[in-house]
Motif scaffolding. Structure first.
Motif, PDB file in Angstrom:
ATOM      1  N   ARG A  89      23.872  43.958  54.169  1.00  0.00           N
ATOM      2  CA  ARG A  89      25.218  43.380  54.224  1.00  0.00           C
ATOM      3  C   ARG A  89      25.466  42.580  52.951  1.00  0.00           C
ATOM      4  NH1 ARG A  89      22.236  43.286  58.572  1.00  0.00           N
ATOM      5  NH2 ARG A  89      23.023  44.000  60.582  1.00  0.00           N
ATOM      6  N   VAL A  90      26.636  42.754  52.356  1.00  0.00           N
ATOM      7  CA  VAL A  90      26.931  42.153  51.059  1.00  0.00           C
ATOM      8  C   VAL A  90      28.141  41.225  51.175  1.00  0.00           C
ATOM      9  CG1 VAL A  90      27.508  42.594  48.635  1.00  0.00           C
ATOM     10  CG2 VAL A  90      26.074  44.219  49.898  1.00  0.00           C
ATOM     11  N   GLY A  91      28.010  40.024  50.605  1.00  0.00           N
ATOM     12  CA  GLY A  91      29.128  39.105  50.506  1.00  0.00           C
ATOM     13  C   GLY A  91      29.394  38.767  49.049  1.00  0.00           C
ATOM     14  N   LEU A  92      30.648  38.475  48.726  1.00  0.00           N
ATOM     15  CA  LEU A  92      31.030  38.083  47.370  1.00  0.00           C
ATOM     16  C   LEU A  92      31.621  36.683  47.389  1.00  0.00           C
ATOM     17  CD1 LEU A  92      32.798  41.314  46.005  1.00  0.00           C
ATOM     18  CD2 LEU A  92      30.370  40.721  45.947  1.00  0.00           C
ATOM     19  N   HIS A  93      31.312  35.927  46.352  1.00  0.00           N
ATOM     20  CA  HIS A  93      31.796  34.562  46.211  1.00  0.00           C
ATOM     21  C   HIS A  93      32.765  34.501  45.046  1.00  0.00           C
ATOM     22  CE1 HIS A  93      31.687  30.370  44.831  1.00  0.00           C
ATOM     23  NE2 HIS A  93      31.398  30.052  46.072  1.00  0.00           N
ATOM     24  N   PHE A  94      33.952  33.903  45.267  1.00  0.00           N
ATOM     25  CA  PHE A  94      34.971  33.788  44.232  1.00  0.00           C
ATOM     26  C   PHE A  94      35.414  32.333  44.080  1.00  0.00           C
ATOM     27  CE2 PHE A  94      35.861  38.058  46.161  1.00  0.00           C
ATOM     28  CZ  PHE A  94      35.459  38.827  45.078  1.00  0.00           C
ATOM     29  N   ILE A  95      35.838  31.969  42.864  1.00  0.00           N
ATOM     30  CA  ILE A  95      36.370  30.640  42.592  1.00  0.00           C
ATOM     31  C   ILE A  95      37.814  30.781  42.113  1.00  0.00           C
ATOM     32  CG2 ILE A  95      36.156  28.542  41.223  1.00  0.00           C
ATOM     33  CD1 ILE A  95      33.168  29.080  40.984  1.00  0.00           C
ATOM     34  N   ALA A  96      38.703  30.044  42.745  1.00  0.00           N
ATOM     35  CA  ALA A  96      40.120  30.078  42.379  1.00  0.00           C
ATOM     36  C   ALA A  96      40.448  28.939  41.426  1.00  0.00           C
ATOM     37  CB  ALA A  96      40.988  29.962  43.628  1.00  0.00           C
ATOM     38  N   GLY A  97      41.054  29.283  40.284  1.00  0.00           N
ATOM     39  CA  GLY A  97      41.476  28.259  39.341  1.00  0.00           C
ATOM     40  C   GLY A  97      40.556  28.071  38.160  1.00  0.00           C
ATOM     41  N   LEU A  98      39.725  29.066  37.853  1.00  0.00           N
ATOM     42  CA  LEU A  98      38.868  28.986  36.677  1.00  0.00           C
ATOM     43  C   LEU A  98      39.725  28.907  35.411  1.00  0.00           C
ATOM     44  CD1 LEU A  98      36.179  31.607  37.716  1.00  0.00           C
ATOM     45  CD2 LEU A  98      35.775  29.155  37.411  1.00  0.00           C
ATOM     46  N   PRO A  99      39.182  28.387  34.314  1.00  0.00           N
ATOM     47  CA  PRO A  99      39.965  28.255  33.078  1.00  0.00           C
ATOM     48  C   PRO A  99      40.642  29.579  32.693  1.00  0.00           C
ATOM     49  CG  PRO A  99      37.886  27.122  32.832  1.00  0.00           C
ATOM     50  CD  PRO A  99      37.814  27.846  34.156  1.00  0.00           C
ATOM     51  N   GLY A 100      41.922  29.503  32.425  1.00  0.00           N
ATOM     52  CA  GLY A 100      42.677  30.684  32.022  1.00  0.00           C
ATOM     53  C   GLY A 100      43.200  31.516  33.168  1.00  0.00           C
ATOM     54  N   GLU A 101      42.897  31.142  34.412  1.00  0.00           N
ATOM     55  CA  GLU A 101      43.315  31.939  35.557  1.00  0.00           C
ATOM     56  C   GLU A 101      44.213  31.122  36.488  1.00  0.00           C
ATOM     57  OE1 GLU A 101      39.459  34.914  35.917  1.00  0.00           O
ATOM     58  OE2 GLU A 101      40.298  33.997  37.710  1.00  0.00           O
ATOM     59  N   GLY A 102      45.216  31.809  37.037  1.00  0.00           N
ATOM     60  CA  GLY A 102      46.074  31.240  38.065  1.00  0.00           C
ATOM     61  C   GLY A 102      46.041  32.108  39.300  1.00  0.00           C
ATOM     62  N   ALA A 103      47.049  31.984  40.140  1.00  0.00           N
ATOM     63  CA  ALA A 103      47.070  32.694  41.417  1.00  0.00           C
ATOM     64  C   ALA A 103      47.051  34.214  41.229  1.00  0.00           C
ATOM     65  CB  ALA A 103      48.305  32.274  42.212  1.00  0.00           C
ATOM     66  N   GLU A 104      47.784  34.735  40.265  1.00  0.00           N
ATOM     67  CA  GLU A 104      47.858  36.188  40.107  1.00  0.00           C
ATOM     68  C   GLU A 104      46.518  36.780  39.697  1.00  0.00           C
ATOM     69  OE1 GLU A 104      50.360  37.874  41.232  1.00  0.00           O
ATOM     70  OE2 GLU A 104      51.255  35.931  41.739  1.00  0.00           O
ATOM     71  N   GLU A 105      45.785  36.071  38.847  1.00  0.00           N
ATOM     72  CA  GLU A 105      44.454  36.555  38.451  1.00  0.00           C
ATOM     73  C   GLU A 105      43.503  36.554  39.644  1.00  0.00           C
ATOM     74  OE1 GLU A 105      46.643  35.693  34.895  1.00  0.00           O
ATOM     75  OE2 GLU A 105      46.235  34.391  36.629  1.00  0.00           O
ATOM     76  N   VAL A 106      43.604  35.524  40.478  1.00  0.00           N
ATOM     77  CA  VAL A 106      42.766  35.475  41.681  1.00  0.00           C
ATOM     78  C   VAL A 106      43.078  36.663  42.586  1.00  0.00           C
ATOM     79  CG1 VAL A 106      42.206  34.159  43.757  1.00  0.00           C
ATOM     80  CG2 VAL A 106      42.540  32.962  41.586  1.00  0.00           C
ATOM     81  N   LEU A 107      44.350  36.948  42.786  1.00  0.00           N
ATOM     82  CA  LEU A 107      44.733  38.065  43.651  1.00  0.00           C
ATOM     83  C   LEU A 107      44.295  39.406  43.065  1.00  0.00           C
ATOM     84  CD1 LEU A 107      48.260  36.772  44.644  1.00  0.00           C
ATOM     85  CD2 LEU A 107      46.279  36.961  46.152  1.00  0.00           C
ATOM     86  N   THR A 108      44.308  39.534  41.746  1.00  0.00           N
ATOM     87  CA  THR A 108      43.789  40.754  41.120  1.00  0.00           C
ATOM     88  C   THR A 108      42.302  40.906  41.401  1.00  0.00           C
ATOM     89  OG1 THR A 108      45.445  40.707  39.363  1.00  0.00           O
ATOM     90  CG2 THR A 108      43.427  41.943  38.918  1.00  0.00           C
ATOM     91  N   THR A 109      41.561  39.812  41.284  1.00  0.00           N
ATOM     92  CA  THR A 109      40.129  39.851  41.587  1.00  0.00           C
ATOM     93  C   THR A 109      39.885  40.235  43.039  1.00  0.00           C
ATOM     94  OG1 THR A 109      39.439  38.304  39.855  1.00  0.00           O
ATOM     95  CG2 THR A 109      38.079  38.384  41.831  1.00  0.00           C
TER      96      THR A 109
END
Length: 293
Positions: free
Chosen positions: A172-192
């Protein structure tokens, strides 16, 4: 079923020079490691053999949770640093020590996508035949430019390849993401998120970027070398709503919020606890027909 975090004393290839130095610029590992990971079940410093380190922390964790959940069973969560970054023979000893602990029913291994060797993959697959095994991969972002900027030391393609290898092995695989990294906003998070959905994964974890005292990120922000997307609480709730709308039901969303000790957080200062955030988000989702009833 309750997770018990374990600090097994591993390092990180992005700290010791294997692939880099200094680690990820936002990382202050102690900010999310429970206190019992530094003490044994009797409150003493847990700094002995690796096996005793693991078993002592599990016993301390069981005591911590037993007050609230006396009938609980547990998942040993190897959380701190990179928990496949070691000799597979040592990894096997530590993983088996955890699984042989009374009332521990499974294993969660937090790691980087560039430190899962073929030998370690075989070990995890073997253990998975007898116990549920979950591997959580730090993805953080799908944008290689961002990964370079925060000194991750791997690419999105490496993450994709490792997720597929683990899934092919039945893990079973899980992925961890961080919202608001330098240079990224909401749209970049949604693309990820959209890119992550295409992978054979079982769960996602999200949290807002926290600028923490003592981190390289804090120093660069103070020197005005970097800017971060400091979401306001309502903005982040909006983003989480949009994430829930696009993530298919086959993928479990385990969390949206990180909560380091308040005295270590420079930004954002929301002053909200995890359960309060969850209730706010659920109330928003309940108001939208068809998302959550």
């Amino acid at each position: 079923m309750q997770k018990i975090s374990v600090n097994a004393g591993f390092s990180c290839p992005n700290r010791d020079g294997t692939i880099g130095r200094g680690g990820c610029i936002y990382c202050v590992n102690t900010s999310f490691t429970p206190a019992y990971c530094f003490r044994d079940s009797e409150g003493r410093d847990a700094a002995v053999t690796p096996e005793l380190l693991v078993s002592s922390q599990l016993e301390a964790g069981k005591q911590f949770f037993a007050r609230k959940y006396p009938a609980m069973e547990y998942l040993a969560y190897f959380q701190s640093y990179t928990n496949t970054f070691g000799d597979p023979r040592l990894l096997e000893r530590l993983y088996r020590t955890a699984l042989e602990t009374e009332r521990v029913a499974g294993l969660i291994v937090g790691t980087r996508p560039d430190t899962v060797s073929e030998a370690t993959l075989r070990l995890l697959g073997e253990l998975n035949r007898s116990y549920p095994v979950f591997v959580e991969l730090g993805a953080e972002s799908s944008f290689d430019e961002t990964l370079r900027l925060v000194n991750r030391g791997h690419t999105w393609e490496t993450l994709c390849l490792t997720a597929r290898r683990l899934a092919d092995a039945g893990i079973r695989v899980g992925l961890h993401f961080i919202a608001g990294l330098p240079g990224e906003g909401a749209e970049e998070v949604l693309t990820t998120v959209s890119r992550g959905i295409s992978l054979p994964v079982d769960s996602f974890k999200f949290h807002q970027l926290q600028v923490l005292e003592g981190s390289e990120l804090a120093r660069r922000v103070a020197r005005k070398e970097l800017e971060v997307c400091a979401f306001e609480l309502d903005q982040y709730l909006d983003l989480c709503e949009r994430i829930v709308e696009i993530v298919p039901k086959r993928i479990c969303i385990e969390r949206f919020l990180a909560s380091a000790p308040p005295n270590t957080v420079i930004m954002p200062k929301w002053g909200i606890k995890n359960h309060e955030f969850v209730n706010m988000l659920l109330n928003r989702l309940k108001a939208k027909t068809g998302i959550i009833k």
